[in-house]
Design a protein around this motif. Structure first.
Motif, PDB file in Angstrom:
ATOM      1  N   TYR A  39      60.138  90.066  71.714  1.00 19.32           N
ATOM      2  CA  TYR A  39      59.374  89.995  70.394  1.00 19.32           C
ATOM      3  C   TYR A  39      57.990  90.477  70.484  1.00 19.32           C
ATOM      4  O   TYR A  39      57.369  89.830  71.421  1.00 19.32           O
ATOM      5  CB  TYR A  39      59.769  88.587  69.816  1.00 19.32           C
ATOM      6  CG  TYR A  39      58.883  88.499  68.613  1.00 19.32           C
ATOM      7  CD1 TYR A  39      59.014  89.421  67.313  1.00 19.32           C
ATOM      8  CD2 TYR A  39      57.946  87.239  68.481  1.00 19.32           C
ATOM      9  CE1 TYR A  39      58.196  89.075  66.342  1.00 19.32           C
ATOM     10  CE2 TYR A  39      57.431  87.062  67.295  1.00 19.32           C
ATOM     11  CZ  TYR A  39      57.393  87.896  66.137  1.00 19.32           C
ATOM     12  OH  TYR A  39      56.707  87.850  64.960  1.00 19.32           O
ATOM     13  N   LEU A  40      57.603  91.386  69.983  1.00 14.44           N
ATOM     14  CA  LEU A  40      55.993  91.906  69.986  1.00 14.44           C
ATOM     15  C   LEU A  40      55.613  91.254  68.623  1.00 14.44           C
ATOM     16  O   LEU A  40      55.552  92.341  67.844  1.00 14.44           O
ATOM     17  CB  LEU A  40      55.891  93.316  70.383  1.00 14.44           C
ATOM     18  CG  LEU A  40      54.540  93.701  70.351  1.00 14.44           C
ATOM     19  CD1 LEU A  40      53.636  93.015  71.588  1.00 14.44           C
ATOM     20  CD2 LEU A  40      54.563  95.153  70.754  1.00 14.44           C
ATOM     21  N   PRO A  41      54.789  90.238  68.473  1.00 13.23           N
ATOM     22  CA  PRO A  41      54.140  89.993  67.035  1.00 13.23           C
ATOM     23  C   PRO A  41      53.085  91.201  67.048  1.00 13.23           C
ATOM     24  O   PRO A  41      52.676  91.885  67.846  1.00 13.23           O
ATOM     25  CB  PRO A  41      53.519  88.876  67.464  1.00 13.23           C
ATOM     26  CG  PRO A  41      53.526  88.406  68.641  1.00 13.23           C
ATOM     27  CD  PRO A  41      54.397  89.393  69.506  1.00 13.23           C
ATOM     28  N   HIS A  74      68.171 102.762  76.518  1.00 10.81           N
ATOM     29  CA  HIS A  74      69.081 102.411  75.570  1.00 10.81           C
ATOM     30  C   HIS A  74      68.800 100.967  74.931  1.00 10.81           C
ATOM     31  O   HIS A  74      69.876 100.063  74.540  1.00 10.81           O
ATOM     32  CB  HIS A  74      70.595 102.196  76.144  1.00 10.81           C
ATOM     33  CG  HIS A  74      70.894 103.382  77.203  1.00 10.81           C
ATOM     34  ND1 HIS A  74      71.147 104.622  76.657  1.00 10.81           N
ATOM     35  CD2 HIS A  74      70.963 103.669  78.350  1.00 10.81           C
ATOM     36  CE1 HIS A  74      71.212 105.361  77.310  1.00 10.81           C
ATOM     37  NE2 HIS A  74      71.170 104.851  78.629  1.00 10.81           N
ATOM     38  N   ILE A  75      67.425 100.802  74.573  1.00  4.73           N
ATOM     39  CA  ILE A  75      67.281  99.380  73.909  1.00  4.73           C
ATOM     40  C   ILE A  75      67.149  99.780  72.514  1.00  4.73           C
ATOM     41  O   ILE A  75      66.705 100.590  72.067  1.00  4.73           O
ATOM     42  CB  ILE A  75      65.615  99.204  74.256  1.00  4.73           C
ATOM     43  CG1 ILE A  75      65.833  98.737  76.064  1.00  4.73           C
ATOM     44  CG2 ILE A  75      65.040  97.999  73.626  1.00  4.73           C
ATOM     45  CD1 ILE A  75      64.214  98.579  76.472  1.00  4.73           C
ATOM     46  N   THR A  76      67.947  98.758  71.722  1.00  9.39           N
ATOM     47  CA  THR A  76      67.864  98.607  70.305  1.00  9.39           C
ATOM     48  C   THR A  76      66.419  98.011  70.024  1.00  9.39           C
ATOM     49  O   THR A  76      65.843  97.267  70.336  1.00  9.39           O
ATOM     50  CB  THR A  76      69.020  97.655  69.700  1.00  9.39           C
ATOM     51  OG1 THR A  76      70.153  97.892  70.454  1.00  9.39           O
ATOM     52  CG2 THR A  76      69.058  97.635  68.504  1.00  9.39           C
ATOM     53  N   VAL A  77      65.917  98.910  68.867  1.00  9.22           N
ATOM     54  CA  VAL A  77      64.661  98.413  68.300  1.00  9.22           C
ATOM     55  C   VAL A  77      64.655  98.152  66.831  1.00  9.22           C
ATOM     56  O   VAL A  77      65.129  98.953  66.221  1.00  9.22           O
ATOM     57  CB  VAL A  77      63.584  99.792  68.449  1.00  9.22           C
ATOM     58  CG1 VAL A  77      62.214  99.227  68.111  1.00  9.22           C
ATOM     59  CG2 VAL A  77      63.480 100.235  70.011  1.00  9.22           C
ATOM     60  N   LEU A  78      63.994  96.949  66.582  1.00  6.89           N
ATOM     61  CA  LEU A  78      64.035  96.656  65.153  1.00  6.89           C
ATOM     62  C   LEU A  78      62.324  96.702  64.825  1.00  6.89           C
ATOM     63  O   LEU A  78      61.639  95.963  65.390  1.00  6.89           O
ATOM     64  CB  LEU A  78      64.635  95.433  64.815  1.00  6.89           C
ATOM     65  CG  LEU A  78      64.521  94.838  63.469  1.00  6.89           C
ATOM     66  CD1 LEU A  78      64.957  95.557  62.310  1.00  6.89           C
ATOM     67  CD2 LEU A  78      64.740  93.271  63.441  1.00  6.89           C
ATOM     68  N   LEU A  79      61.890  97.619  64.098  1.00  8.25           N
ATOM     69  CA  LEU A  79      60.630  97.630  63.654  1.00  8.25           C
ATOM     70  C   LEU A  79      60.063  97.229  62.178  1.00  8.25           C
ATOM     71  O   LEU A  79      60.583  97.966  61.414  1.00  8.25           O
ATOM     72  CB  LEU A  79      59.985  99.256  64.085  1.00  8.25           C
ATOM     73  CG  LEU A  79      58.785  99.590  63.801  1.00  8.25           C
ATOM     74  CD1 LEU A  79      58.101  99.494  64.914  1.00  8.25           C
ATOM     75  CD2 LEU A  79      59.039 101.292  63.362  1.00  8.25           C
ATOM     76  N   PRO A  91      65.050  93.019  78.052  1.00  8.97           N
ATOM     77  CA  PRO A  91      65.822  92.510  76.835  1.00  8.97           C
ATOM     78  C   PRO A  91      66.844  93.740  76.219  1.00  8.97           C
ATOM     79  O   PRO A  91      66.737  94.864  76.857  1.00  8.97           O
ATOM     80  CB  PRO A  91      65.012  92.469  75.846  1.00  8.97           C
ATOM     81  CG  PRO A  91      63.740  93.200  76.245  1.00  8.97           C
ATOM     82  CD  PRO A  91      63.669  93.438  77.768  1.00  8.97           C
ATOM     83  N   LYS A  92      67.697  93.191  75.542  1.00 11.32           N
ATOM     84  CA  LYS A  92      68.566  94.459  75.166  1.00 11.32           C
ATOM     85  C   LYS A  92      68.181  95.174  73.705  1.00 11.32           C
ATOM     86  O   LYS A  92      68.530  95.978  73.061  1.00 11.32           O
ATOM     87  CB  LYS A  92      70.160  93.796  74.666  1.00 11.32           C
ATOM     88  CG  LYS A  92      70.918  93.565  76.038  1.00 11.32           C
ATOM     89  CD  LYS A  92      72.346  93.074  75.603  1.00 11.32           C
ATOM     90  CE  LYS A  92      73.073  92.749  76.947  1.00 11.32           C
ATOM     91  NZ  LYS A  92      74.134  91.762  76.799  1.00 11.32           N
ATOM     92  N   VAL A  93      67.259  93.938  73.127  1.00 15.11           N
ATOM     93  CA  VAL A  93      66.848  94.233  71.617  1.00 15.11           C
ATOM     94  C   VAL A  93      65.116  94.041  71.855  1.00 15.11           C
ATOM     95  O   VAL A  93      64.940  92.964  72.510  1.00 15.11           O
ATOM     96  CB  VAL A  93      67.384  93.147  70.642  1.00 15.11           C
ATOM     97  CG1 VAL A  93      66.827  93.554  69.501  1.00 15.11           C
ATOM     98  CG2 VAL A  93      68.938  93.440  70.485  1.00 15.11           C
ATOM     99  N   ILE A  94      64.430  95.134  71.298  1.00 20.54           N
ATOM    100  CA  ILE A  94      63.159  94.420  71.033  1.00 20.54           C
ATOM    101  C   ILE A  94      62.694  94.460  69.631  1.00 20.54           C
ATOM    102  O   ILE A  94      63.119  95.283  68.798  1.00 20.54           O
ATOM    103  CB  ILE A  94      62.005  95.205  71.890  1.00 20.54           C
ATOM    104  CG1 ILE A  94      62.276  96.669  71.826  1.00 20.54           C
ATOM    105  CG2 ILE A  94      61.945  95.061  73.306  1.00 20.54           C
ATOM    106  CD1 ILE A  94      61.181  97.649  72.304  1.00 20.54           C
ATOM    107  N   ILE A  95      61.771  93.565  68.966  1.00 27.32           N
ATOM    108  CA  ILE A  95      61.590  93.351  67.710  1.00 27.32           C
ATOM    109  C   ILE A  95      60.075  93.554  67.627  1.00 27.32           C
ATOM    110  O   ILE A  95      59.383  92.899  68.308  1.00 27.32           O
ATOM    111  CB  ILE A  95      62.038  92.092  67.014  1.00 27.32           C
ATOM    112  CG1 ILE A  95      63.425  91.793  67.291  1.00 27.32           C
ATOM    113  CG2 ILE A  95      61.511  91.867  65.696  1.00 27.32           C
ATOM    114  CD1 ILE A  95      63.911  90.552  66.517  1.00 27.32           C
ATOM    115  N   LEU A  96      59.535  94.440  67.139  1.00 23.28           N
ATOM    116  CA  LEU A  96      58.202  94.757  66.898  1.00 23.28           C
ATOM    117  C   LEU A  96      57.778  94.589  65.421  1.00 23.28           C
ATOM    118  O   LEU A  96      58.279  94.955  64.316  1.00 23.28           O
ATOM    119  CB  LEU A  96      58.069  96.098  67.232  1.00 23.28           C
ATOM    120  CG  LEU A  96      58.485  97.009  68.594  1.00 23.28           C
ATOM    121  CD1 LEU A  96      58.483  98.204  68.692  1.00 23.28           C
ATOM    122  CD2 LEU A  96      58.217  96.003  69.836  1.00 23.28           C
ATOM    123  N   ASP A  97      56.818  93.519  65.226  1.00 22.97           N
ATOM    124  CA  ASP A  97      56.176  93.369  63.960  1.00 22.97           C
ATOM    125  C   ASP A  97      55.014  94.018  63.817  1.00 22.97           C
ATOM    126  O   ASP A  97      54.101  93.501  64.320  1.00 22.97           O
ATOM    127  CB  ASP A  97      56.244  91.796  63.807  1.00 22.97           C
ATOM    128  CG  ASP A  97      56.039  91.452  62.219  1.00 22.97           C
ATOM    129  OD1 ASP A  97      56.012  92.193  61.356  1.00 22.97           O
ATOM    130  OD2 ASP A  97      55.990  90.060  62.042  1.00 22.97           O
TER     131      ASP A  97
END
Ligand SMILES: Nc1ncnc2c1ncn2[C@@H]1O[C@H](COP(=O)(O)OP(=O)(O)OP(=O)(O)O)[C@@H](O)[C@H]1O
Length: 317
Positions: free
Chosen positions: A82-84, A187-192, A155-161
């Motif tokens: 998680y990147l705030p 192959h990382i899933t990204v939620l931006l 990580p498998k997923v990174i979340i960037l806020d």
């Protein structure tokens, strides 16, 4: 079909009587870059906190890689970086030392951590300043170090806020390219999460428009424009001369052409289907000279504004 890596099933979060997140159902596939787009207070951060297991939903279920975020927050944190919007670093420590510190906190053996830190510093283009104290890094450099930092635990997923807040345009371009490269190579899933429409459009495979805790629409930019611009999905710009009344009538008569607007030597045609080949043919056969024909795509900006215009007109904000 493979199971989605992020699953939100009728998730709500209520503060007092207010829904911060209102019956949100969303799934994100492995390897996707998904953009969560919405104005301030839409519920983006609340959704992210529930995904990370840092906030408990009032109702509904949140899963990451099959793990229930509410019941197993520690397991979920191993899978998600998680990147705030502004990750704090120890300013008196160098970039490399900060990454090693994160590795130690995550129980990564020193030898593996050293290799990984160097590899990631190279990937985020900070190898030449790896031994500089982070207090001297620019905001763009700190965000790139932040990305390396969340990737330390693989990580498998990174979340960037809002990851590009306060970065100059060149830095933003570099950062977005970096995310895309990591997505392809690792192959990382990204939620931006963002309210920068243009940036989201540049790298996201799919976008969700989020307002007042509700997901109003989701899909690729193309499918969203189809949903929202129903009758005039295609916007075709034509430069030709002369633009006689007779020619305009012929163009208006082409099936699936909804509207023709004239502007000196050019025209804008709003169409239900892509009829650019027929348009060219009709112009040339009429004896006029065709200088150019270009299909304009609706950007997220137009999609977003069109969506809200429509809602305000309906009075159902
Ligand atoms: N701890 C809290 N207590 C009460 N209300 C809260 C709390 N956290 C968030 N909210 C409310 O929930 C709603 C959604 O907030 P949230 O921070 O998730 O929005 P956001 O889309 O991330 O906005 P921003 O882009 O400004 O960060 C807002 O109305 C906010 O005031």
């Amino acid at each position: 079909m493979p199971r989605p890596i992020i699953e939100l099933d009728k998730v709500t979060k209520k503060y007092d009587d207010q829904y911060a997140v209102d019956h949100l159902t969303l799934s994100i596939k492995k390897g996707e870059i998904f953009g969560l787009l919405g104005p301030n207070g839409a519920g983006k951060t609340t959704t992210i906190l529930m995904l990370l297991g840092l906030s408990e939903p009032t109702s509904g279920r949140v899963r990451v890689d099959g793990i229930d975020s509410t019941r197993n927050p520690i397991e979920v944190k191993k899978e998600v970086g998680y990147l705030p919007d502004d990750l704090g670093f120890y300013q008196h420590m160098t970039g490399f030392e900060n990454l090693m510190y994160t590795a130690a906190l995550n129980g990564i053996p020193e030898r593996i951590a050293k290799e990984r830190a160097k590899d990631l510093l190279e990937k985020v283009n900070l190898l030449d300043v790896a031994d500089k104290k982070t207090g001297k890094y620019s905001r763009g450099m700190r965000q790139r170090l932040g990305l390396a930092d969340v990737l330390m635990k693989d990580p498998k997923v990174i979340i960037l806020d809002e990851p590009t807040l306060g970065i100059d345009p060149e830095g933003v371009r570099e950062f977005l390219q970096l995310i895309r490269r990591l997505n392809v190579e690792e192959h990382i899933t990204v939620l931006l999460s963002s309210h920068h429409l243009h940036q989201v459009q540049q790298i996201c495979d799919r976008v969700g428009i989020f307002v007042n805790g509700k997901l109003l629409a989701e899909g690729t930019t193309e499918s969203l424009s189809k949903q929202l611009f129903l009758q005039d999905t295609y916007h075709i710009h034509v430069s030709a001369s002369p633009l006689s009344e007779e020619l305009v009538q012929k163009l208006e008569a082409i099936p699936n052409v909804n509207k023709v607007e004239i502007d000196q030597h050019s025209m804008n045609l709003y169409c239900k289907e892509d009829v650019s080949a027929t348009i060219s043919k009709v112009i040339v056969e009429s004896g006029a000279s065709l200088y150019g024909i270009r299909k304009k795509n609706y950007g997220l900006d137009e999609i977003y504004h069109r969506y809200f215009e429509g809602r305000e007109a309906d009075g159902n904000q």
